[in-house]
Design an enzyme around this catalytic site. Structure first.
Site, PDB file in Angstrom:
ATOM      1  N   ILE A  84      48.406  47.848  24.684  1.00 55.31           N
ATOM      2  CA  ILE A  84      47.105  47.930  24.016  1.00 55.31           C
ATOM      3  C   ILE A  84      46.892  46.561  23.385  1.00 55.31           C
ATOM      4  O   ILE A  84      47.640  46.155  22.487  1.00 55.31           O
ATOM      5  CB  ILE A  84      47.076  49.037  22.949  1.00 55.31           C
ATOM      6  CG1 ILE A  84      47.429  50.390  23.564  1.00 55.31           C
ATOM      7  CG2 ILE A  84      45.699  49.087  22.275  1.00 55.31           C
ATOM      8  CD1 ILE A  84      47.666  51.496  22.552  1.00 55.31           C
ATOM      9  N   HIS A  85      45.911  45.828  23.887  1.00 55.87           N
ATOM     10  CA  HIS A  85      45.632  44.462  23.435  1.00 55.87           C
ATOM     11  C   HIS A  85      44.347  44.505  22.615  1.00 55.87           C
ATOM     12  O   HIS A  85      43.253  44.602  23.161  1.00 55.87           O
ATOM     13  CB  HIS A  85      45.476  43.536  24.650  1.00 55.87           C
ATOM     14  CG  HIS A  85      45.460  42.089  24.290  1.00 55.87           C
ATOM     15  ND1 HIS A  85      44.373  41.481  23.717  1.00 55.87           N
ATOM     16  CD2 HIS A  85      46.417  41.140  24.426  1.00 55.87           C
ATOM     17  CE1 HIS A  85      44.650  40.195  23.516  1.00 55.87           C
ATOM     18  NE2 HIS A  85      45.884  39.973  23.941  1.00 55.87           N
ATOM     19  N   ILE A  86      44.458  44.440  21.296  1.00 54.94           N
ATOM     20  CA  ILE A  86      43.315  44.636  20.410  1.00 54.94           C
ATOM     21  C   ILE A  86      42.452  43.383  20.376  1.00 54.94           C
ATOM     22  O   ILE A  86      42.840  42.344  19.857  1.00 54.94           O
ATOM     23  CB  ILE A  86      43.781  45.005  18.990  1.00 54.94           C
ATOM     24  CG1 ILE A  86      44.715  46.215  19.059  1.00 54.94           C
ATOM     25  CG2 ILE A  86      42.576  45.277  18.087  1.00 54.94           C
ATOM     26  CD1 ILE A  86      45.623  46.356  17.879  1.00 54.94           C
ATOM     27  N   GLY A  87      41.261  43.500  20.963  1.00 52.18           N
ATOM     28  CA  GLY A  87      40.339  42.372  21.024  1.00 52.18           C
ATOM     29  C   GLY A  87      40.775  41.333  22.038  1.00 52.18           C
ATOM     30  O   GLY A  87      41.842  41.430  22.644  1.00 52.18           O
TER      31      GLY A  87
END
Length: 165
Positions: free
Chosen positions: A84-87
């Site tokens: 999960i790569h936030i932004g």
């Protein structure tokens, strides 16, 4: 009879991936970053979030928390590995605006809080709040089915059904 009591457990091969964020679900090809849109890291989806609480999309284990707090890696019961790569371009924020609620090795269930992100700060300091959810070991997939579209709710909306080989 003893064999049935002590025999091998059936290997889990199917599972659902739930939305780790509340927001608008996007196809991975729509992510304005070629590393994700061209699936160089793997299959997946993305969410344009309306709130900054990121929750576990699967039952599994935290396998990596990036030191810059902008991304987290999880492994599911089927062996699926999710990033999960936030932004986008948030690594340069050096953890500013991110609060991590888990540690590496920790077991998580769908809906458990992982990270809280300050979306206003991300909008100000990074390229986008769009958050890719990528299966980094897509080679183990036999089948992947998109389940949802439009608005999704964290921990509740099933976004993908997968079957591993």
């Amino acid at each position: 009879m003893l064999k049935s009591l002590f025999g091998k457990k059936e290997k889990v091969t199917k599972e659902s991936i739930f939305a780790p964020l509340t927001g608008k679900l996007l196809d991975i090809e729509e992510v304005p970053d070629p590393v994700f849109s061209q699936k160089l890291m793997g299959e997946g989806m993305a969410i344009e979030p309306t709130e900054g609480v990121i929750v576990a999309p699967i039952d599994g284990q935290v396998i990596q928390v990036f030191h810059t707090k902008h991304a987290i890696g999880l492994r599911s019961q089927t062996g699926l590995e999710l990033l999960i790569h936030i932004g986008l371009e948030t690594v340069s924020m050096n953890g500013d605006g991110f609060d991590v609620h888990v540690k590496e090795g920790q077991k998580v269930k769908v809906g458990d809080p992982l990270i809280t992100a300050d979306l206003s700060l991300i909008r100000e300091k990074a390229a986008s709040t769009i958050t890719p959810i990528v299966i980094t070991n897509s080679d183990i997939l036999e089948n992947i089915t998109k389940v949802s579209s439009g608005k999704v709710i964290k921990g509740t909306s099933n976004i993908l059904d997968v079957k591993v080989k």
